[in-house]
Design a protein around this motif. Structure first.
Motif, short mmCIF file in Angstrom:
data_model
loop_
_atom_site.label_atom_id
_atom_site.label_comp_id
_atom_site.label_asym_id
_atom_site.label_seq_id
_atom_site.Cartn_x
_atom_site.Cartn_y
_atom_site.Cartn_z
N LYS A 123 0.84 -1.20 0.00
CA LYS A 123 0.00 0.00 0.00
C LYS A 123 0.87 1.25 0.00
O LYS A 123 1.73 1.40 0.87
CB LYS A 123 -0.91 -0.02 1.22
CG LYS A 123 -2.05 0.96 1.14
CD LYS A 123 -2.97 0.77 2.33
CE LYS A 123 -4.06 1.80 2.36
NZ LYS A 123 -5.01 1.66 1.25
N LYS A 150 -16.58 4.77 -1.66
CA LYS A 150 -15.77 3.55 -1.57
C LYS A 150 -15.30 3.21 -2.99
O LYS A 150 -16.06 3.37 -3.96
CB LYS A 150 -16.58 2.39 -0.99
CG LYS A 150 -16.94 2.59 0.49
CD LYS A 150 -15.71 2.36 1.36
CE LYS A 150 -15.98 2.27 2.83
NZ LYS A 150 -16.40 3.50 3.50
N SER A 197 -3.49 0.67 -4.33
CA SER A 197 -3.17 1.36 -3.07
C SER A 197 -4.32 2.21 -2.55
O SER A 197 -4.39 2.50 -1.36
CB SER A 197 -1.95 2.28 -3.26
OG SER A 197 -0.80 1.51 -3.38
N ASP A 250 -10.69 -0.05 -2.07
CA ASP A 250 -11.29 -0.62 -0.86
C ASP A 250 -11.71 -2.06 -1.07
O ASP A 250 -11.83 -2.83 -0.11
CB ASP A 250 -12.52 0.20 -0.46
CG ASP A 250 -12.15 1.62 -0.07
OD1 ASP A 250 -11.37 1.77 0.88
OD2 ASP A 250 -12.61 2.57 -0.75
N CYS A 271 -1.77 -5.32 -1.42
CA CYS A 271 -1.95 -3.87 -1.23
C CYS A 271 -3.08 -3.58 -0.23
O CYS A 271 -3.68 -2.49 -0.26
CB CYS A 271 -2.24 -3.20 -2.57
SG CYS A 271 -0.89 -3.29 -3.73
N GLU A 272 -3.38 -4.59 0.60
CA GLU A 272 -4.40 -4.44 1.66
C GLU A 272 -5.81 -4.24 1.12
O GLU A 272 -6.59 -3.46 1.67
CB GLU A 272 -4.03 -3.31 2.62
CG GLU A 272 -2.68 -3.53 3.29
CD GLU A 272 -2.28 -2.41 4.22
OE1 GLU A 272 -3.16 -1.81 4.83
OE2 GLU A 272 -1.05 -2.17 4.32
N VAL A 273 -6.12 -4.93 0.03
CA VAL A 273 -7.45 -4.82 -0.54
C VAL A 273 -8.17 -6.18 -0.42
O VAL A 273 -7.69 -7.17 -0.99
CB VAL A 273 -7.40 -4.40 -2.03
CG1 VAL A 273 -8.80 -4.16 -2.56
CG2 VAL A 273 -6.53 -3.17 -2.22
N PRO A 274 -9.28 -6.24 0.33
CA PRO A 274 -10.03 -7.50 0.40
C PRO A 274 -10.68 -7.84 -0.94
O PRO A 274 -10.84 -6.96 -1.79
CB PRO A 274 -11.09 -7.23 1.48
CG PRO A 274 -11.08 -5.79 1.75
CD PRO A 274 -9.85 -5.18 1.15
N THR A 288 -10.26 -12.96 4.10
CA THR A 288 -9.63 -12.11 3.07
C THR A 288 -10.70 -11.47 2.20
O THR A 288 -10.40 -10.75 1.26
CB THR A 288 -8.70 -12.96 2.18
OG1 THR A 288 -9.49 -13.99 1.56
CG2 THR A 288 -7.59 -13.60 2.98
N LEU A 305 -14.34 -3.03 7.35
CA LEU A 305 -13.29 -2.85 6.33
C LEU A 305 -11.85 -2.93 6.86
O LEU A 305 -11.03 -3.67 6.30
CB LEU A 305 -13.54 -1.55 5.55
CG LEU A 305 -12.75 -1.37 4.26
CD1 LEU A 305 -12.91 -2.56 3.31
CD2 LEU A 305 -13.14 -0.08 3.55
N PRO A 306 -11.51 -2.23 7.95
CA PRO A 306 -10.11 -2.28 8.42
C PRO A 306 -9.65 -3.70 8.73
O PRO A 306 -8.52 -4.09 8.41
CB PRO A 306 -10.11 -1.41 9.68
CG PRO A 306 -11.32 -0.54 9.55
CD PRO A 306 -12.33 -1.32 8.78
N LYS A 347 -9.04 -5.66 5.50
CA LYS A 347 -7.82 -5.18 4.83
C LYS A 347 -6.58 -5.85 5.44
O LYS A 347 -5.70 -6.34 4.73
CB LYS A 347 -7.70 -3.66 4.94
CG LYS A 347 -8.67 -2.93 4.02
CD LYS A 347 -8.43 -1.43 4.04
CE LYS A 347 -9.28 -0.78 2.95
NZ LYS A 347 -8.84 0.49 2.48
#
Ligand code: GMT
Length: 380
Positions: free
Chosen positions: A183, A199, A270, A273, A294-297, A315, A340-341, A344
């Protein structure tokens, strides 16, 4: 080791895996020779251990279809001989495995042996390869390879189901370079695309039917009925104009942007969401792994190798192919501010298991094993 790599030099997943593998091997000191019809997309820098040999495809008025496979086989013969390669690794069976077989046979006439490894990536088995027009050659050339790898257990099983393969297949999953796919701080980019805190949903693919991009747009349309959102579509391909007209029919054009073929996909990921991959078939799902890094579910179908990558409910979520309603409901669940957090973080945790540092040794061990077996056979 001196390794030859044959692949498609384009944006497709097999070419990306082959190129990233070659780069990682070169960083570890191996001499890596790429043999393709044009410079692989991600091979745009200098490294003393990386070499590129272009296949020269001569055309002639008689040829309606220039014989690429013959030009490739001839280039392979030359590169293997003059660069003194220890191993040839071909990615995507068609037509690379049969070209490798031909080169191997030609070299044998001058007592030069070269072990060949074929990596099966997906549609070379599940779609194109099993078609009657290619199946006999694919079966033969897979069996003629000294080593065979598949990118998931599911693809391995599919190969045994559709082809009479007489050798074992090693499963080596796709991998990710976490140094590149991470990210990045791109707040200005996010504000430009989502000025009202929408989003951001992302899909990347080659827009072929197998990717079901239509479902992506339908899922997005459902999401947008509940929350403010934007959709970025990265890539291009045959389905593009159909998707444009579907977006118009659904009256969502203002919130959908087509970015075309982007090299720096990690910059888009990056600020994302949610990543959506509702594919009909997906032997592994490299694009989903890139998103997770990149921390995207991810909201995906539960087909092929995706259950070997995704952890349902952690995930993101998986649903049956075509179950747009369930995928939409799950997308809203993931996108909620309280969930969401957590999603991620869990996506990133899982992606770390596929770090190139973990997967590269699997290839190196397999290379050593195949080279050793081949040398033992020659001594006898
Ligand atoms: O169909 C594509 O997306 C491209 C294709 C390829 O061979 O270039 O991708 C396949 O190989 C990737 C790398 O191993 C896998 O991650 C993809 O899941 C796979 N695609 C399909 O099976 C549809």
């Amino acid at each position: 080791m001196r390794i030859g790599i044959v692949c498609y030099p384009t944006f497709g997943g097999s070419g990306v895996v082959a190129t990233e593998l070659g780069i990682a091997l070169a960083k570890k000191g191996h001499k890596v020779h790429f043999i393709t019809y044009s410079q692989p997309t991600r091979l745009d820098f200098f490294n003393e251990n990386l070499y590129y040999h272009e296949v020269d495809i001569r055309t002639y008025p008689l040829f309606e279809y220039p014989p690429y496979e013959l030009a490739l086989a001839s280039t392979l013969v030359n590169v293997i001989q003059y660069e003194n390669l220890d191993l040839l690794h071909v990615h995507y069976a068609i037509p690379h495995a049969s070209a490798a077989y031909m080169a191997k046979q030609i070299l044998k006439t001058s007592d030069r042996e070269i072990p060949v490894i074929t990596t099966l990536h997906g549609t070379d088995i599940t779609l194109v390869g099993k078609d009657a027009s290619y199946e006999p050659v694919v079966t033969f050339s897979i069996n003629a390879s000294d080593g065979i790898t598949a990118v998931s257990r599911d693809l391995r099983e599919d190969t045994f189901k559709h082809f009479k393969v007489t050798k074992d297949i090693e499963v080596i999953p796709n991998f990710i370079d976490l140094e590149r796919f991470k990210k990045q701080k791109k707040d200005h980019f996010k504000t430009a695309i989502c000025p009202d805190g929408e989003k951001l949903i992302v899909h990347t693919s080659n827009f072929r039917k197998v990717k079901r991009v239509e479902d992506v747009v339908k899922i997005f349309s459902n999401i947008r009925q509940h929350i403010k959102a934007k959709l970025l579509l990265v890539g291009d391909g045959p389905e593009r104009s159909h998707i444009e007209s579907l977006s118009r029919d659904l009256d969502i054009c203002d919130d959908v942007r087509f970015l075309g073929k982007l090299e720096a996909v990690e910059e888009v990921l990056s600020v994302a969401d949610l990543f959506v991959m509702p594919s009909e078939k997906e032997s592994f799902g490299l694009a989903a792994l890139e998103a997770m890094a990149c921390e995207v579910p991810v909201i995906s179908s539960n087909t092929g190798g995706l259950p070997e990558l995704m952890i349902n409910g952690k995930t993101g979520f998986m649903s049956d192919v075509g179950n747009v309603e369930e995928m939409s409901a799950n997308a809203l669940l993931v996108l909620s501010d309280e969930n969401l957090p957590k999603f991620k973080l869990q996506a990133l945790q899982r992606a770390k298991e596929f770090d190139v540092e973990n997967i590269l040794p699997l290839y190196e061990d397999y290379y050593n094993e195949i080279v050793e077996i081949s040398q033992r056979t020659i001594v006898r």
